[in-house]
Design an enzyme around this catalytic site. Structure first.
Site, short mmCIF file in Angstrom:
data_model
loop_
_atom_site.label_atom_id
_atom_site.label_comp_id
_atom_site.label_asym_id
_atom_site.label_seq_id
_atom_site.Cartn_x
_atom_site.Cartn_y
_atom_site.Cartn_z
N GLU A 126 -16.06 13.57 11.77
CA GLU A 126 -17.35 13.60 12.49
C GLU A 126 -18.36 14.35 11.64
O GLU A 126 -18.03 14.93 10.61
CB GLU A 126 -17.18 14.24 13.87
CG GLU A 126 -16.45 13.32 14.84
CD GLU A 126 -16.30 13.86 16.25
OE1 GLU A 126 -17.10 14.73 16.66
OE2 GLU A 126 -15.37 13.41 16.94
N HIS A 240 -28.17 15.39 20.66
CA HIS A 240 -27.24 14.46 20.01
C HIS A 240 -28.02 13.24 19.57
O HIS A 240 -28.86 12.74 20.32
CB HIS A 240 -26.14 14.07 21.01
CG HIS A 240 -24.95 13.45 20.35
ND1 HIS A 240 -24.99 12.20 19.78
CD2 HIS A 240 -23.68 13.89 20.18
CE1 HIS A 240 -23.79 11.91 19.28
NE2 HIS A 240 -22.98 12.92 19.51
N ARG A 285 -25.91 17.45 13.25
CA ARG A 285 -26.62 16.75 14.34
C ARG A 285 -28.10 17.04 14.42
O ARG A 285 -28.89 16.17 14.73
CB ARG A 285 -26.01 17.18 15.67
CG ARG A 285 -24.88 16.33 16.02
CD ARG A 285 -24.34 16.69 17.35
NE ARG A 285 -23.00 16.14 17.35
CZ ARG A 285 -22.04 16.52 18.13
NH1 ARG A 285 -22.24 17.45 19.02
NH2 ARG A 285 -20.87 15.94 18.05
N HIS A 343 -27.80 17.53 24.57
CA HIS A 343 -26.34 17.42 24.58
C HIS A 343 -25.64 18.73 24.87
O HIS A 343 -24.74 18.78 25.71
CB HIS A 343 -25.90 16.88 23.22
CG HIS A 343 -24.43 16.60 23.10
ND1 HIS A 343 -23.74 15.81 24.00
CD2 HIS A 343 -23.51 17.00 22.18
CE1 HIS A 343 -22.46 15.74 23.64
NE2 HIS A 343 -22.29 16.47 22.55
C1 SIN Z 1 -19.48 13.07 20.11
O1 SIN Z 1 -18.46 12.49 20.40
O2 SIN Z 1 -20.32 12.59 19.38
C2 SIN Z 1 -19.74 14.42 20.72
C3 SIN Z 1 -18.70 15.37 20.35
C4 SIN Z 1 -19.18 16.76 20.47
O3 SIN Z 1 -20.20 17.00 21.11
O4 SIN Z 1 -18.59 17.62 19.87
#
Ligand code: SIN
Length: 522
Positions: A126, A240, A285, A343
């Site tokens: 991620e 987000h 992010r 988020h």
């Molecule tokens: C996501 O799945 O993009 C969010 C995960 C997170 O907020 O850590």
């Protein structure tokens, strides 16, 4: 008008065990409860049902250094870099070293995380992680899988109070001794305890566009503000980059793990939005959200291009179901319409590494708390890990502290049920109640407290909020809807004030470059 407050009878059995009230049914609160249940009497209070929380909605997994090639040190570096080095180092060290211990503990208890064909834990990538490090369960439904698993570990002795709102913290001699709640009957009740833990999540519903569960309305933060408990880092709200966006409305998260699997952000012409930025589509992010917002401000539409993602539907079952529910033709176009939205709250109730707040007797864990672990911008998939680590540490500390309190010599200090009197007093009646419509507040917050901010807008927003005097309203006298709006007003003011105190852009707090006509010092 005098309000009657019933003293609630909570059944106690046998010898006096410390009584702990946990507010919030998400992963942090439930995990803490599993760690307390053998030696404490645990009461779980939640405003909605057991299923309603941000934890249940979490699509990303749990970031944890368990891969043989990984290490807590590497995880630490990525956490600090994403947090713009505003993090509290000791909190990060605790997260990355205790995290693997807690995740292993879950696995030993029977939690099934997704595995490779060879049977090893499968690690996903991620944003802002330098290596695949995120474990999942049921693909993109990790939050629901882990939270349900932990709830399944809760003993039958735990008392659940669902559909029950905490309207005030009870204090006595500068100590939190319980809560005032309003349950389904509408009646106010006092619940006393040796320890109160806030695990109520953040405040996503302050904004027009959010990934958060509808119950997440800044309640824990507002309770703390009313009790003069210290908050910190309130300027840092994470947006987000990818929420499903249709006709000007958002319909939930489109997980970052899809970009980790190869998707890229494009506009209506197929131009890649993040191509020129370090780490590109997997930049932190705050960086991605700002780029998307800037692109959209130029009149572009924004999409996630999923052509490069193998077996999309198989890996992203939850997102696929959501796209189908909204009739998004992604199978033909390979595009998902997205936009940024609120988020996660990095700031919150100031807590130490054990979750203790500035008010003795009150602990805060998970998103409502700020122990500094996330810095100015949380690293992806660190929040479920923090729920486990902060929940476990607070449980350890509560056991230590409350065992001293419930010794025979000190028992009466905290008060037994139905005996103690609290500092709680009738607040002055403030009729008629003047509060904004929720939609108006959300729109104001999105416009003025959003991805980019200006002094001019923040001052204007604070002036707009001031007309409602939300901090003078007695929550006991508000309807449930009014209480939500009042709570969000308090949170919004705290964010605006904290933002104004920021001398420079940092992480998720970003000053917009103002044009010459816009005053910086109104
Ligand atoms: C996501 O799945 O993009 C969010 C995960 C997170 O907020 O850590």
């Amino acid at each position: 008008m005098k309000q009657t407050i019933k003293k609630m009878s909570v059944s106690t059995s046998g010898s006096r065990r410390p009584r702990v009230i946990v507010v919030g049914a998400g992963l942090a609160g439930c995990y803490l409860a599993t760690r307390l249940q053998d030696c404490c009497q645990v009461i779980l209070v939640t405003k909605g049902t057991q299923q309603e929380s941000n934890s249940m909605l979490a699509q990303g997994g749990i970031a944890v250094a368990l891969d043989p090639g990984d290490s807590p040190q590497q995880h630490e570096q990525d956490t600090l870099a994403a947090g713009d080095h505003h993090n509290r180092k000791a909190a990060v060290a605790q997260l990355v070293t205790n995290g693997p211990v807690e995740v292993r503990r879950l696995i030993e208890a029977g939690m099934q995380f997704d595995r490779t064909a060879a049977g090893a834990l499968a690690f996903g990538l991620e944003g802002a992680h330098h290596r695949p490090r995120v474990v999942h369960a049921d693909g993109d439904q990790t939050g629901a899988a882990v939270t349900s698993f932990v709830q399944g570990q809760l003993a039958k002795t735990i008392q659940w109070h669902c559909q029950t709102t905490v309207v005030r913290l009870l204090t006595k001699q500068n100590r939190c001794i319980g809560v005032v709640v309003r349950g389904t009957s509408g009646q106010l009740q006092e619940l006393f305890a040796d320890a109160v833990v806030l695990a109520t999540g953040g405040l996503g519903n302050l904004y027009d566009f959010t990934t958060n569960d509808g119950t997440v309305t800044g309640d824990g933060l507002a309770l703390a503000l009313r009790a003069k408990v210290e908050l910190t880092d309130m300027a840092f709200v994470q947006f987000h980059p990818t929420l499903l966006s249709l006709q000007g409305k958002c319909y939930g998260l489109v997980t970052e793990a899809i970009r980790g699997a190869g998707a890229v952000l494009v506009d209506e012409q197929g131009t890649r939005i993040m191509a020129q930025v370090p780490q590109q589509d997997l930049a932190p992010r705050d960086v991605v959200a700002r780029h998307l917002a800037a692109w959209r401000a130029k009149g572009h539409q924004t999409y996630l291009d999923i052509r490069a993602v193998p077996d999309f539907e198989q890996h992203f079952i939850g997102v696929t179901a959501n796209l189908d529910a909204h009739q998004v033709p992604f199978r033909q176009t390979k595009l998902i319409p997205i936009q940024p939205g609120a988020h996660f709250m990095m700031g919150g109730i100031k807590a130490d590494l054990m979750g203790q707040t500035s008010l003795p007797g009150l602990w805060a864990i998970g998103e409502v708390a700020c122990n500094g672990v996330h810095g100015a911008n949380r690293l992806a998939s660190n929040s479920l890990l923090d729920c486990l680590v902060s929940g476990a540490k607070a449980a350890e500390n509560i056991i230590e502290v409350t065992c001293q309190l419930t010794s025979p010599t000190t028992e009466n200090v905290t008060g037994s049920i139905g005996v103690a009197t609290a500092d709680f007093a009738e607040a002055p009646q403030t009729e008629p109640v003047k509060l904004p419509e929720l939609a108006a507040l959300q729109h104001q917050a999105w416009t003025n407290l959003g991805i980019e901010r200006t002094h001019h807008q923040l001052h204007g927003f604070l002036r707009w909020l001031a007309q409602f005097d939300a901090d003078t309203l007695a929550p006991e006298k508000l309807t449930a809807d009014q209480n939500v709006i009042a709570n969000l007003c308090l949170c919004a003011a705290a964010i605006a004030q904290a933002a104004l105190a920021q001398s420079k852009s940092l992480g998720a707090h970003h000053w917009r470059e103002v044009d010459k006509n816009e005053s910086c010092a109104s």
